[in-house]
Scaffold this motif. Structure first.
Motif, PDB file in Angstrom:
ATOM      1  N   GLN A 281      -2.510   1.847   7.052  1.00  0.00           N
ATOM      2  CA  GLN A 281      -1.357   1.070   5.972  1.00  0.00           C
ATOM      3  C   GLN A 281      -0.640   2.278   5.588  1.00  0.00           C
ATOM      4  O   GLN A 281      -0.731   3.456   5.576  1.00  0.00           O
ATOM      5  N   LEU A 282       0.424   1.728   4.696  1.00  0.00           N
ATOM      6  CA  LEU A 282       1.266   2.694   4.084  1.00  0.00           C
ATOM      7  C   LEU A 282       0.768   3.721   3.370  1.00  0.00           C
ATOM      8  O   LEU A 282      -0.173   3.368   2.474  1.00  0.00           O
TER       9      LEU A 282
ATOM     10  N   GLN B  90       3.792   1.427   8.762  1.00  0.00           N
ATOM     11  CA  GLN B  90       2.326   1.397   9.004  1.00  0.00           C
ATOM     12  C   GLN B  90       2.313   1.911  10.294  1.00  0.00           C
ATOM     13  O   GLN B  90       2.880   1.784  11.313  1.00  0.00           O
TER      14      GLN B  90
END
Length: 254
Positions: free
Chosen positions: A212-213, A199
């Motif tokens: 986020q990813l 992240q």
């Protein structure tokens, strides 16, 4: 694709600029504790100190619902209510409090200066801005939209900015023959950046923004195929690393 953990599920509105904001701003959307200004070559994120915002609400209304705020992808905010002993609310401040903020810019590096930026899904409601005494900064019948398209941002690559259940999202759409390595974003104004467990953490003076990813996919033979993708961080420049199973003959959505 970046997304946010919201407090509610109201779709975000992208409000057009008809002179009520700086001329570089094309559209603006507001989140709890943050504002995002869309420009021709990128975005400006403006976050506010949550304790200051709480004090401002106390001053204006005499009460408010306090929460601990966590910034997540795209400066979206999650607020969790915190209890007070006896459910007593504090007294509103006697003077108008200062509100601290922190802004940083994200610029698409080497993007096309001729990219076409178009709104989609016009909302029925309009807004009017009659703020201050300078009539040149007033605006009426201001429209808002549910999504914004950056067409041909890079050769063969578009960007789609939208929301889903109060989550701000952006898709990078890589058409056949285009190179996803061309997508590069320059972050300016943050106090620091780092990757933790995949992240992206963008540090500011009023808190962290966590992107986020990322994830990616293609539709091949009418089947959705997941493609492995990760952030690639070089100082304050961000890109994407796509795995070898990516098929450049089909659209790729990041």
């Amino acid at each position: 694709r970046a997304q946010q953990r919201p407090v509610n599920f109201t779709p975000l509105d992208f409000i057009e600029n008809k002179g009520q904001w700086d001329k570089e701003v094309l559209y603006k959307t507001a989140l709890d504790g943050a504002s995002i200004f869309l420009k021709k070559n990128g975005f400006t994120f403006l976050m506010y100190n949550q304790e200051d915002m709480y004090q401002l609400n106390e001053y204006v209304h005499g009460h408010s619902h306090r929460g601990d705020t966590v910034y997540v992808p795209g400066n979206q905010v999650k607020a969790a209510a915190s209890a007070r002993p006896g459910n007593q609310l504090p007294t509103a401040p006697r003077t108008l409090p200062d509100v601290r903020g922190h802004a940083y810019k994200v610029t698409f590096l080497n993007a096309s200066p001729d990219a076409s930026i178009t709104p989609d899904k016009e909302q029925t409601a309009v807004s009017n801005y009659f703020i201050g005494n300078d009539r040149s900064k007033w605006a009426s019948n201001v429209k808002s939209f549910q999504s914004i398209h950056y067409n041909s941002l890079y050769p063969g690559i578009d960007a789609h900015i939208y929301s889903d259940a109060s989550q701000l999202k952006y898709d990078m759409i890589v058409h056949p023959g285009a190179n996803p390595d061309n997508i590069r974003m320059l972050y300016e104004g943050a106090t620091g950046m780092e990757l933790k467990k995949g992240q992206l953490y963008v540090h500011t003076s009023v808190g962290d923004v966590i992107e986020q990813l990322p994830f990616a996919y293609q539709y091949i033979n009418n089947q959705r195929v997941s493609i492995k993708v990760s952030y690639r961080l070089d100082g304050n420049k961000l890109g994407f690393k796509v795995s070898g199973d990516y098929n450049p003959a089909y659209n790729l959505v990041i």
